[in-house]
Design an enzyme around this catalytic site. Structure first.
Site, mmCIF file in Angstrom:
data_model
loop_
_atom_site.group_PDB
_atom_site.id
_atom_site.type_symbol
_atom_site.label_atom_id
_atom_site.label_comp_id
_atom_site.label_asym_id
_atom_site.label_seq_id
_atom_site.Cartn_x
_atom_site.Cartn_y
_atom_site.Cartn_z
ATOM 1 N N GLU A 807 -52.432 27.521 43.734
ATOM 2 C CA GLU A 807 -52.920 26.136 43.730
ATOM 3 C C GLU A 807 -53.685 25.844 42.443
ATOM 4 O O GLU A 807 -53.405 24.892 41.740
ATOM 5 C CB GLU A 807 -53.817 25.903 44.951
ATOM 6 C CG GLU A 807 -54.313 24.477 45.056
ATOM 7 C CD GLU A 807 -55.158 24.218 46.298
ATOM 8 O OE1 GLU A 807 -55.853 23.190 46.319
ATOM 9 O OE2 GLU A 807 -55.146 25.046 47.240
ATOM 10 N N ARG A 885 -65.640 24.107 54.073
ATOM 11 C CA ARG A 885 -64.761 24.233 55.234
ATOM 12 C C ARG A 885 -65.275 25.333 56.163
ATOM 13 O O ARG A 885 -65.221 25.201 57.386
ATOM 14 C CB ARG A 885 -63.319 24.500 54.806
ATOM 15 C CG ARG A 885 -62.344 24.411 55.975
ATOM 16 C CD ARG A 885 -60.887 24.481 55.547
ATOM 17 N NE ARG A 885 -60.295 23.211 55.189
ATOM 18 C CZ ARG A 885 -59.687 22.391 56.046
ATOM 19 N NH1 ARG A 885 -59.610 22.696 57.324
ATOM 20 N NH2 ARG A 885 -59.153 21.270 55.645
ATOM 21 N N GLU A 1267 -51.689 26.609 58.016
ATOM 22 C CA GLU A 1267 -52.894 27.446 58.031
ATOM 23 C C GLU A 1267 -53.469 27.729 59.428
ATOM 24 O O GLU A 1267 -54.014 28.798 59.654
ATOM 25 C CB GLU A 1267 -53.981 26.790 57.167
ATOM 26 C CG GLU A 1267 -53.602 26.719 55.708
ATOM 27 C CD GLU A 1267 -54.530 25.818 54.906
ATOM 28 O OE1 GLU A 1267 -55.377 26.353 54.177
ATOM 29 O OE2 GLU A 1267 -54.409 24.595 55.028
#
Length: 1335
Positions: A807, A885, A1267
Site C-alpha cells: 500500500e 484502529r 480483513e
C-alpha cells in the site's frame, strides 16, 4: 571433454555453448528462454514457486525418473541430458488445459496466482510418477510449496479428485466427496463451490514423451564436461579416478549434487567457489549394495531414492532388523520439502555438517560407517570412517580431509535387543530446519531391560552434532525405568549446557528439549519393550503413553455452506454464484503476466540497492568508485542526485528519504542504488560501494526501550474516553490489571516488490509497478522527478499478493527506479530478492497493551482503562492510523460503558512498519479477548457465558460514539456453537485431558467485529470507466487493483448484472492512473464496496442512454442495440464515481457522522492439541460462521475467509520475526520465517456464510470480507492457552500465566512447567546479551 550443454525444455532442444556455471535453471528459463511462468519466490528452495519437472533417464534401472525440483537452486549446468518441463509445457488457455491446471483453477485454488505454477508442477510431477496417488502422496508432494492467499483447502479439494481414496464410481454422489463435517444443507443453502462432473478426465497416454534423442545416445551420461566462466569452472567427471584427481588438484572445490546448500551460500552469503564438481555420473557414488548386515548407499544417491528403498525393505524384512531404516524414513519425511529431497543427497548432508542437520544425529547415534577415497601418489586409496564421537571436529568440519571424497554410507540392520528412535522439533513440522533434534540408539542385554550400551546424539545444542558420552556411561548396566530417567535428565542438563547468548536464541527451550526428547524416546522404547514382553504392560502408565507419539497430518475434512441463488435469477446474472476467478486459468498455465514477467527492453538496466548495515549512524563516507570500475556498471545514485525537497517522501508525512541523507535510522535503509546491465552484476557492484559510518546511540528496538527513553512520535499519547472510568473502577466488585503483547508479522506476498520504469518522450514516464496504490506512486514519482502528475502513468495489471505491504511501501523500489529511468533515459527494472524485501519493507506493528478492567461478580464489565503502544519503526508511515484502529477495536464485540483508551506511537530504529491485513484491528481485539478471559477466570464462569453477558446489542453505542445497527453477533455465535458441536466437544476434551498427561487439548471461541471504511475521510471514494465497443464487448476500468482477492471478478459480476449481459462480454485489462485518476489504495477491505458502486454509477449512465434504443428495438440483442447506438451517435463510454456517504465522524467538527460505514462480524471455534513435552501443536478443527451480507461470489468470499484465517493463525501461533539486539533482522526468508504450510490447516475446516442478512450499505447488499476474518485465527492461540492451562493444572500451577503471541513451540513448552523445566537454571535477564530480542 565437452563444453557444450544440451538439454530439452518442453520438448525443444536447447544447446548452450559455454554456459555460466553460476546461472540457475530459473534464471535461464526466465531470461534466456523467456518462459516466465516459473516464478522466483525466495531463491532458497523454501516456497516452491519455481517448481519445474526434470526428467532424466536412469540407465542403470532403465527407467525414466520424473522429479519436481526447485529451479531457483538447480544449476543450469546440471541439466545436461535432461528434459525440463515447465508450466507452459503442459497446457495453455489457447490450446487446451491440462487437468492439473483446470482442476486447480475451477476448484478456486488460485487467488493471486503467483504460487500457482509451482503447485501445478508439484502435482503434475506426482501424477507422472503415480497415475492414482494416495492422499499421503499428496501431502508429501506439497511439503515444499507455500501459498499465502488461499488457506490451502481449495487446492487440496481440487487435487484430491485425482487420488485413489476419492476415485470411486459414484462421482459426486460419493460419500467421501460430499461427506459433510458440519450441519446438513437446507433449502436456502448450498454447499458446492464447483462441479466435479465438469472436470476433464486425466489421460496419462496424452503426456509428452521423453525426448528420443536423449534416450538413444549414451554420450549424455558418459562424456566428461567442463564449463567455465571468468569466475567459476564446473566439472562433471564420469569416472571415480577423474573425480579424485580433480579433488586432489582443487582441495577447496565443492561437490555439488542437489546444490541445495551451496546454492544458498552463493546466493545469500555471497561465497565464491571457483571450482564446482558435479559427481552425479560417477558410478561409485550412485551405488546401492545390499548385504546380510545392511544396505550401503552411494554418497550421491538422492534422499528420495534412499527413502523409497528403505520403505520397501521395512515392509519385507522382520521389524527387529529395520529399526534404523524406520527411524531414517521417519526423519526423512520432515526433511526439507519434496523438491529438495528429490535432488539432495545424504553425502552432502554429512559433509555440510550443519549443527541442526536432521540426519546427522541419526547416523551419529547409529555409528554409521562411511567409505572415503582419495587419489595419492598416482593411485586410489580407500579408508573407512565411523560417525560418532570425534567425527565432527568443529563448525561444519569433520575428519574427512580436503582432498578426500565421501563415497558412501552403510546402514546396518538392527538386532532384536536394539532400539533406535529419533525426534525433531522445529517451528513448523513440514519443511523446516530443526531447533533441536535427538537420536537415541540403545542395546539391551538379551531379553532384559538392562542397558548394555547406548548412544545419544543431539543437534542444535552446539556448533556440531554432539553426543552425550558421560550420560551414556552412567546408563550402562542400569535398568530402563523411571529412576533412570530422573538421573539421565539431570546428567544431560549438565553435559549439554548452552550459553545464554548462544546463536539461535530460545536457550531455555533448547535445553528443555534435550531432556524432553530423551523422555519421549524413553516412553517410545518402553512401550516397545512392553509389547515384546520384556517389561510388564503397566511399565508406562496409561496416561503417559501418548507422550511417546508425534503429530501426523490428518486427511482434510471440510464443508462450505452459503446462500443458494433464488431460482428465478436469470442464468446470465452472476451475482451470488460461485464464479471462478477471472484470471485463474491464465494463472494456472503461467500465462498471467506480473511486473517482472514483462519482456526485457532494448537498453534496459537493472537497479540494485546499497543498504545500511547500521541501525543508527552518520554516514561519513560514500564512495562508489570500485563499483563503477566494473564493466557493465553505468551509474550510482544517492541523495546527492536529488534536492533536499525532492528526496523527502512518505505516504502522509514526508518524513522519509528516497536515499538516506547523511544519517541512517535502521538496518536495511536504502543508501544508494547501482544501475548495471543485469541483476547479478548490479548486486555484486552494490556490495562494492564503500560506506563508512559513525555510530550513534541510543539504538531503540523494542517497545519497552521506547517507553524507557520516551521515544514517541509528536502529538502522542492520544486518548479516547467515554463515561467516568475512575469512578466506575472504584465502584466495581472486582478490578484486574493485566498486560498482553504480540509480535509483528512479515507480509510474505509471494511476489516481492517490483517496478519497471520506461521513459516516453523526454518528459514522460511510464511505470509498471507491483503496488496497491498506483496513484500514490504516480504522485511521489512526480515529486521526485519534478514532473507534473499528468506526465507520469503508473500501471498495475495484477499483484502476486499484497496484504497491505504494497500500500505505502512500494515507493522504496518505485521511486529509485523511476528516478534512474528519467535521469538515464532508458528502461530500468528492479525486483527485490526475498531477503532484501523482508529487510527493507517493514512488517505488521508489534503491540503492547496494559489494561485495568472493572467488573461485577457476575462478570459484567463496567470499566476499562487501557494503554496501547505500537512499534512504528523509524518513520511514521501509516502507524497513526493503525494505532487509531486498534484503539477503536480493542473492545471487540463487548459493550464497556466507561472507557479510557490511550495510544502511543513508538519511534524505534527498525524499518518502518506498515499496513497489514487487519490494520491494527486484530491487535486491538487481541487485548479485548484477553480481558474477557481474565474476567471469566476471576468470576469462575464459562467464557462463552461471560461473552454473551457483555455482547453489544443492536442500538448500543461504541466508545467512539457510533451506534450499531443490525448487530448479528448472537446469531453468528449460536450457529457456530451448533455447527462445531461445542458442548459435545467440551466433554470430549475434558475426558481427553484427564486421560493424557503429556498431551492436552483446548478449545476457544472468538467473535470479531470489524469496522468497514478508511480511517481517513477522503480515501472513501472511487471511480470507474466503461467503454463499450462496436462488437458489444465491454472494457471496464476501475480504481482498485487485483491483488488476488478477486476484485476484478466481482467488478465484472457487478457490471454484468447492471448491464444485463453475460460476464464473458466484459474484460478488465489493468489498473492505470490514466484511465481512472486520483484512486484510493486497494485496502481497508472496501475495494468491492466503493469500486462496485462506481461501476454501477457508470452502468446506470449507459443504461439511461441505451433505454430509448431498447424501447425502439424490444426484441433486439445486446450487439444490435450497441450497433444502433453507435450509428445514432450515442456515447458508449461513461465514467462512474462514488463517495461513501455519512462517514467522517469527528467529535467537534462532524459529530453526527459515523466512523465506519458498517461492521462485518463473525465467530470462530478452534480445537487444538498440544504436546506438553515439545511445545508442538495441531489444530484439530475450526468452524467459522461469517456475516458477509449477501455474498457477491461465495467461492471468492469463502476463499478470502479461509485465507485470512490461515494468515491470522500464522500471526498468532507460528510466524516469529527474529531481530538482533541491535535491530538487525535475522529471519529473512522461508528458512527462518515460517508461514503456515499445507500440513498446518485444521484437520476439519468448516466455513458457513450467515444466510438472510443483506447489508443495505454496500453494493448488491454484500459486505467487505478481506480483513475481518483474520482475527478469528486467534481462536487457535486462545485454544492453545486453554490446553496449556490444563497442563499447568496437572502440576498444581495457576491458570493465570503470560503467553505472548505468536505462541511458538518454545513459548508453549516453557509455559507447560514440569519436573524437566525445573532442572534448568537460567541466568537473570539483564545479566547477559541475548542473541535475539522481540520488538
Amino acid at each position: 571433454m565437452s563444453g557444450v550443454l544440451v538439454f530439452f525444455v518442453n520438448g525443444k532442444k536447447v544447446t548452450e555453448v559455454s554456459p555460466d556455471p553460476e546461472c540457475t535453471l530459473l534464471t535461464y528459463l526466465r531470461e534466456r528462454l523467456r518462459l516466465c511462468g516459473t516464478k522466483l519466490g525466495c531463491a532458497e528452495g523454501g516456497c516452491g514457486a519455481c517448481t519445474v519437472m526434470v526428467s532424466r533417464l536412469d540407465r542403470r534401472a532403465s527407467k525414466i525418473r520424473h522429479l519436481a525440483v526447485n529451479a531457483c537452486l538447480t544449476p543450469v549446468c546440471a541439466m545436461h541430458g535432461c528434459a525440463v518441463t515447465t508450466v507452459e509445457g503442459i497446457g495453455s488457455t489457447r490450446t487446451r488445459l491440462h487437468p492439473v491446471q483446470e482442476r486447480l483453477a475451477k476448484a478456486h485454488g488460485s487467488q493471486c496466482g503467483f504460487c500457482t505454477p509451482g503447485i501445478v508442477m508439484s502435482m503434475y510431477a506426482l501424477l507422472r510418477n503415480a497415475e492414482q496417488p494416495s492422499m499421503r502422496d499428496l501431502e508429501v508432494a506439497f511439503q515444499g510449496n507455500l501459498c499465502r492467499c488461499t488457506g490451502y483447502r481449495p487446492i487440496l479439494e481440487g487435487y484430491k479428485t485425482f487420488t485413489k481414496e476419492f476415485a470411486c464410481g459414484l462421482g459426486d454422489q460419493c460419500c467421501k466427496v460430499n461427506g459433510k463435517g458440519c450441519g446438513s444443507v437446507s433449502d436456502e443453502t448450498d454447499d458446492k463451490l464447483f462441479e466435479r462432473s465438469e472436470f476433464q478426465p486425466l489421460d496419462p497416454s496424452q503426456e509428452p514423451i521423453f525426448p528420443p534423442e536423449l534416450q538413444l545416445s549414451e554420450a549424455f551420461d558418459t562424456q566428461s564436461l567442463v564449463f567455465s566462466s571468468d569466475r567459476v569452472t564446473w566439472y562433471r567427471p564420469t569416472k571415480l579416478e577423474e573425480l579424485l584427481q580433480l579433488k586432489a588438484q582443487h582441495p577447496a572445490a565443492k561437490l555439488v549434487v542437489g546444490n541445495t546448500e551451496v546454492g544458498v551460500e552463493v546466493k545469500f552469503k555471497h561465497f565464491l567457489y571457483p571450482h564446482l564438481i558435479n559427481p552425479t555420473q560417477v558410478e561409485e557414488l550412485l551405488e546401492v549394495r545390499e548385504s546380510p548386515d545392511g544396505i550401503y548407499f552411494g554418497a550421491a544417491v538422492s534422499l528420495m531414492e534412499i527413502d523409497a528403498l528403505l520403505r520397501r525393505r521395512i515392509e519385507e524384512l522382520p521389524e527387529s532388523e529395520t529399526r534404523l531404516f524406520q527411524c531414517t524414513v521417519d526423519m526423512l519425511h520432515y526433511f526439507a520439502g519434496k523438491q529438495i529431497r528429490n535432488v539432495a543427497c545424504l553425502g552432502g548432508n554429512i559433509m555440510t555438517g550443519s549443527p541442526i542437520s536432521d540426519m546427522n544425529p541419526v547416523l551419529s547415534a547409529a555409528g554409521a560407517q562411511l567409505e572415503v577415497a582419495s587419489f595419492v601418489d598416482g593411485q586410489i586409496r580407500r579408508r573407512t570412517v565411523h560417525m560418532g564421537t570425534g567425527f565432527f571436529t568443529g563448525y561444519r568440519r569433520n575428519v574427512i580431509e580436503a582432498h578426500e571424497v565421501l563415497l558412501g554410507i552403510h546402514f546396518r540392520k538392527t538386532s532384536p535387543d536394539q532400539y533406535i528412535v529419533a525426534f525433531k522439533q522445529a517451528r513448523r513440522r513440514d519443511d523446516d530446519i530443526a531447533i533441536v533434534n535427538a537420536a537415541i540408539n540403545v542395546r539391551f542385554a538379551e531379553h532384559s531391560n538392562l542397558v548394555a550400551e547406548i548412544s545419544m546424539a543431539f543437534g542444535g545444542m552446539a556448533p556440531t552434532t554432539v553426543l552425550a558420552p558421560r550420560t551414556a556411561q552412567l546408563m550402562a548396566g542400569q535398568e530402563w525405568n523411571h529412576q533412570l530417567v530422573e538421573r539421565v535428565a539431570e546428567s544431560l542438563c549438565t553435559e549439554l549446557p548452552l550459553a545464554a547468548s548462544a546463536p539461535g536464541g530460545m536457550i531455555a527451550y533448547r535445553r528443555a528439549l534435550v531432556v524432553s526428547l530423551f523422555f519421549k524416546a524413553y516412553l517410545a522404547i518402553s512401550l516397545k519393550l512392553s509389547q515384546s514382553g520384556v517389561v510388564s504392560s503397566d511399565a508406562v502408565a496409561p496416561e503417559e503413553r501418548s507422550g511417546a507419539q508425534t503429530f501426523h497430518t490428518p486427511v482434510l475434512k471440510s464443508a462450505q455452506l452459503f446462500e443458494r441463488v433464488c431460482s428465478d435469477q436469470p442464468i446470465c446474472d452472476p451475482i451470488g454464484r460461485p464464479q471462478v476467478h477471472a484470471a485463474a486459468l491464465k494463472q494456472a498455465t503461467g500465462e498471467a503476466i506480473y511486473t517482472d514477467d514483462i519482456p526485457r527492453m532494448d537498453g534496459e538496466v537493472y537497479l540494485a540497492f546499497v543498504l545500511s548495515t547500521k541501525p543508527r549512524a552518520k554516514i561519513t563516507r560514500l564512495d562508489a568508485t570500485a563499483a563503477l570500475a566494473l564493466d557493465g556498471v553505468h551509474r550510482f545514485f544517492s541523495y546527492k542526485d536529488l534536492t533536499e525537497h525532492e528526496n523527502e517522501v512518505g505516504p502522509v508525512f514526508h518524513d522519509e528519504h528516497v536515499f538516506a541523507a547523511g544519517e541512517v535510522h535502521c538496518y536495511g535503509q536504502i543508501v544508494g542504488a547501482i544501475a548495471a546491465d543485469n541483476k547479478a552484476l548490479a548486486q555484486r557492484a552494490a556490495r562494492l560501494v564503500n560506506v563508512e559510518y559513525q555510530e550513534l546511540s541510543p539504538v531503540i528496538v523494542t517497545i519497552e526501550q521506547a517507553i524507557e527513553h520516551k521515544s514517541y512520535f509528536p502529538d502522542y499519547p492520544r486518548f479516547v474516553t467515554k463515561g467516568n472510568v475512575e469512578q466506575a473502577l472504584a465502584q466495581a466488585d472486582h478490578t484486574f490489571e493485566g498486560t498482553c503483547r504480540m509480535g509483528g508479522q512479515e507480509h510474505f506476498y509471494l511476489e516481492t516488490h517490483a517496478a519497471l520504469a520506461v521513459p516516453r518522450d523526454s518528459d514522460e514516464l511510464e511505470l509498471f509497478c507491483s503496488t496497491q496504490h498506483p496513484s500514490e506512486v504516480q504522485k511521489l514519482v512526480a515529486h521526485v522527478t519534478a514532473l507534473p502528475s499528468h506526465r507520469v502513468v503508473c500501471r498495475a495489471k495484477r499483484l502476486g499478493g499484497g496484504f497491505g505491504g504494497k500500500e505505502s511501501r512500494g515507493i522504496s523500489v518505485a521511486l529509485p527506479v523511476a528516478l534512474a529511468a528519467y535521469r538515464m533515459g532508458r528502461p530500468v527494472r528492479c525486483m527485490l530478492d526475498r531477503d532484501e524485501d523482508m529487510l527493507i519493507t517493514g512488517t505488521r506493528h508489534p503491540f503492547l497493551f496494559k489494561y485495568k478492567v472493572g467488573f461485577t461478580k457476575e462478570g459484567l464489565i463496567t470499566a476499562c482503562d487501557i494503554e496501547c503502544y505500537n512499534n512504528a519503526g523509524w518513520s511514521m508511515d501509516l502507524s497513526f492510523s493503525v494505532l487509531e484502529r486498534a484503539m477503536y477495536h480493542f473492545e471487540n464485540c463487548y459493550r464497556i460503558p466507561n472507557v479510557r483508551v490511550g495510544g502511543w506511537v513508538c519511534k524505534t530504529n527498525l524499518p518502518s512498519n506498515t499496513a497489514f491485513r487487519g490494520f491494527g484491528g486484530p491487535q486491538g481485539m487481541y487485548a479485548g479477548e484477553h480481558i474477557i478471559r481474565d474476567v471469566a477466570r476471576i468470576v469462575g464462569r464459562e467464557v462463552v457465558d461471560v461473552m454473551r453477558l457483555n455482547f453489544y446489542k443492536t442500538g448500543d453505542y461504541t466508545h467512539y460514539n457510533q451506534q450499531l445497527e443490525h448487530f448479528p453477533i448472537e446469531r453468528c455465535l449460536e450457529d457456530c456453537l451448533k455447527q462445531s458441536r461445542y458442548n459435545e466437544k467440551r466433554m470430549e476434551i475434558a475426558r481427553f485431558n484427564r486421560e493424557n498427561r503429556w498431551r492436552k487439548r483446548g478449545m476457544a471461541v472468538v467473535p470479531t467485529k470489524y469496522g468497514i471504511a478508511f480511517g481517513v475521510m477522503h480515501l472513501n471514494q472511487a471511480g470507474a470507466l466503461i467503454n463499450i465497443y462496436g462488437d458489444g464487448s465491454v472494457l471496464l476500468s476501475h480504481g482498485g487493483v487485483e491483488i488476488g482477492q478477486g476484485l476484478n471478478t466481482k467488478m465484472i459480476q457487478c457490471a454484468a448484472r447492471a448491464l444485463g449481459i453475460p460476464p464473458d462480454l466484459i474484460h478488465i485489462s489493468e489498473t492505470a492512473t490514466d484511465k481512472v485518476p486520483n484512486t484510493s489504495p486497494t485496502a481497508a477491505s472496501v475495494g468491492s464496496d466503493i469500486n462496485g458502486m462506481a461501476v454501477l454509477d457508470a452502468c446506470e449512465k449507459l443504461n439511461k442512454r441505451l433505454a430509448p434504443i431498447k424501447e425502439a428495438l424490444p426484441d433486439g440483442t445486446w450487439k444490435e442495440w450497441i450497433n444502433k447506438a453507435y450509428f445514432d451517435r450515442v456515447s458508449l463510454s461513461a465514467t462512474g464515481f462514488y463517495a461513501m456517504p455519512g462517514i467522517g465522524y469527528h467529535p467537534e467538527t462532524n459529530p453526527n457522522a459515523r466512523t465506519y460505514s458498517y461492521y462485518t462480524n463473525g465467530v470462530g471455534v478452534s480445537v487444538v492439541e498440544i504436546d506438553c513435552l515439545t511445545g508442538d501443536h495441531q489444530v484439530l478443527s475450526t468452524d467459522i460462521v461469517m456475516d458477509i451480507g449477501s455474498s457477491l461470489n461465495p467461492a471468492i468470499d469463502i476463499g478470502q475467509i479461509e485465507g485470512a484465517f490461515m494468515q491470522g493463525y500464522g500471526l498468532f501461533t507460528l510466524e516469529e520475526l527474529m531481530y538482533s539486539p541491535q535491530g538487525m533482522l535475522y529471519s529473512r526468508g522461508p528458512g527462518m520465517y515460517k508461514l503456515p504450510g499445507f500440513a498446518d490447516i485444521p484437520g476439519e475446516f468448516n466455513v458457513s456464510l450467515l444466510t438472510g442478512a443483506p447489508n443495505p450499505r454496500a453494493v448488491y447488499s454484500s459486505k467487505a470480507v478481506g480483513e475481518p476474518p483474520l482475527f478469528i485465527g486467534s481462536s487457535a492461540f486462545f485454544a492453545i492457552k486453554e490446553a496449556i492451562a490444563a497442563a499447568r493444572q496437572d502440576q498444581g500451577l495457576s491458570g493465570d500465566f503470560p503467553l505472548e503471541a505468536p505462541s511458538t513451540s518454545a513459548r508453549i513448552r516453557i509455559a507447560c512447567q514440569d519436573k524437566f523445566t525445573k532442572l534448568l537454571d537460567m541466568p537473570e535477564p539483564g545479566s547477559f546479551t541475548p542473541w535475539n530480542i522481540v520488538p
